[in-house]
Design an enzyme around this catalytic site. Structure first.
Site, short mmCIF file in Angstrom:
data_model
loop_
_atom_site.label_atom_id
_atom_site.label_comp_id
_atom_site.label_asym_id
_atom_site.label_seq_id
_atom_site.Cartn_x
_atom_site.Cartn_y
_atom_site.Cartn_z
N HIS A 143 76.23 90.51 69.76
CA HIS A 143 77.31 90.29 69.64
C HIS A 143 76.86 90.99 68.07
CE1 HIS A 143 81.04 89.00 66.44
NE2 HIS A 143 80.18 89.00 65.47
N GLU A 144 75.42 90.29 66.78
CA GLU A 144 74.62 90.63 65.86
C GLU A 144 74.93 92.27 65.86
OE1 GLU A 144 75.85 88.87 63.77
OE2 GLU A 144 76.74 87.31 64.15
N HIS A 179 76.96 94.64 64.60
CA HIS A 179 77.40 94.97 63.69
C HIS A 179 76.53 95.34 62.87
CE1 HIS A 179 80.72 91.42 62.50
NE2 HIS A 179 79.65 91.06 63.38
N HIS A 230 84.96 92.91 63.62
CA HIS A 230 84.81 92.50 64.45
C HIS A 230 86.44 93.28 65.26
CE1 HIS A 230 82.79 88.81 62.45
NE2 HIS A 230 82.56 89.32 63.51
#
Lengths: 192, 120
Positions: free
Chosen positions: A128-129, A132, A138
């Protein structure tokens, strides 16, 4: 999928290769460092399989494009961590390259070994990170890796159509990637 | 008046996830079934939660009171919309469960400058 304001992304002349380094892992000394490294290696590989970007691990932390670290409480970036559960991690948009994990969590690389009820899957959060770090914000799609929340003892590491379309809008497609390589259930709902 | 959370006829908590005593956001469960017009201890904390994750337009607004007012309702509705929840504008069990679920610290709003360290 969504982007950060201005749709920042990594830009280099020629093929894009990003180096990454993992800082000290003393805060999670209940996991062998090699297993932490392996979890991140798999997470980076997943993103690299869908976009024309290479990730290379390096031991030169300060010089790395992406710096991974375990921190607790106020760690100097204006976004203090809050202890067990709550906020698990955060990362910053391109080309900051900062990826921070809350060392107060009980991180896990294998739920068969880690029995804590509040254990959090390291590889899922890493995947997930990294999204980013690459420029994705998101997603509203609950099944997507880029959905903002993750329950304890839950593993969500496979990129979904929403994740792939988002990151490919920033970087283009890996020439070796086909949507048929994603989950069958995922491809059946693909809009294109 | 105090929310009757601990009374026998209080809200049905069966839809909330099992908790852990150290869980950062566990205390939000006392807000179950709160709706516009009520004053409940803990709403102020939830306002700050919403501000942190990009659901109040200005993080410098007064977020200390415990009133379930129209601004809070707007933030809650936006949260339910963005997170793919049924839009009830109430703190129903499904919404509270989502709020209490551990999450990434990057705000959900992509329109605020503080999102994800763009300025850094």
């Amino acid at each position: 999928f969504a982007f950060f304001p201005g749709e920042p992304r990594w830009v280099r002349s020629g093929p894009l290769t990003l180096t990454y380094a993992i800082g000290p892992t003393d805060a999670v000394d209940y996991i062998p460092r090699a297993e932490v490294e392996a979890a991140f290696r798999r997470a980076f590989r997943r993103w690299a399989s869908v976009i024309p970007v290479r990730f290379e691990e390096t031991t030169e932390y300060e010089a790395a494009d992406v710096k991974v670290g375990f921190y607790s409480g106020d760690h100097g970036d204006g976004e203090p961590f809050d202890g067990v559960l709550g906020v698990l991690a955060h990362a910053f948009s391109p080309d900051s390259g900062l990826l921070h994990l809350d060392s107060a969590e009980r991180w896990a690389v294998d739920f068969r070994v880690e029995g804590s009820k509040v254990a959090v899957d390291l590889e899922s959060v890493a995947t997930h990170e990294i999204g980013h770090v690459l420029g994705l914000a998101h997603s509203r799609v609950k099944e997507a890796v880029m959905y903002p929340s993750l329950s304890p003892r839950t593993r969500k590491v496979e990129l979904r159509v929403d994740d792939v379309e988002g990151v490919q809008a920033l970087y283009g497609s890996n020439p070796n990637f086909t949507f048929s390589s994603l989950f069958e259930s995922d491809t059946s709902s693909a809009p294109k | 008046r105090p929310f009757p959370a601990n009374q026998p006829d209080g809200p049905d908590r069966s839809h909330l996830p099992p908790g852990h005593r150290d869980d950062t956001w566990r205390s939000f469960e006392r807000l179950l079934d709160a709706k516009r017009g009520t004053h409940i201890p803990g709403i102020g904390d939830l306002k700050r939660y919403f501000a942190r994750f990009g659901y109040f337009p200005s993080p410098t607004s007064n977020l200390t009171d415990n009133a379930f007012d129209s601004r809070f309702e707007s933030a809650l509705t936006l949260y339910q919309t963005r997170l793919g929840l049924p839009v009830t504008s109430k703190l129903d069990a499904r919404t509270l469960s989502q709020i209490m679920t551990p999450r990434c610290g990057v705000p959900d709003s992509v329109n605020l400058n503080r999102t994800g360290g763009v300025q850094r």
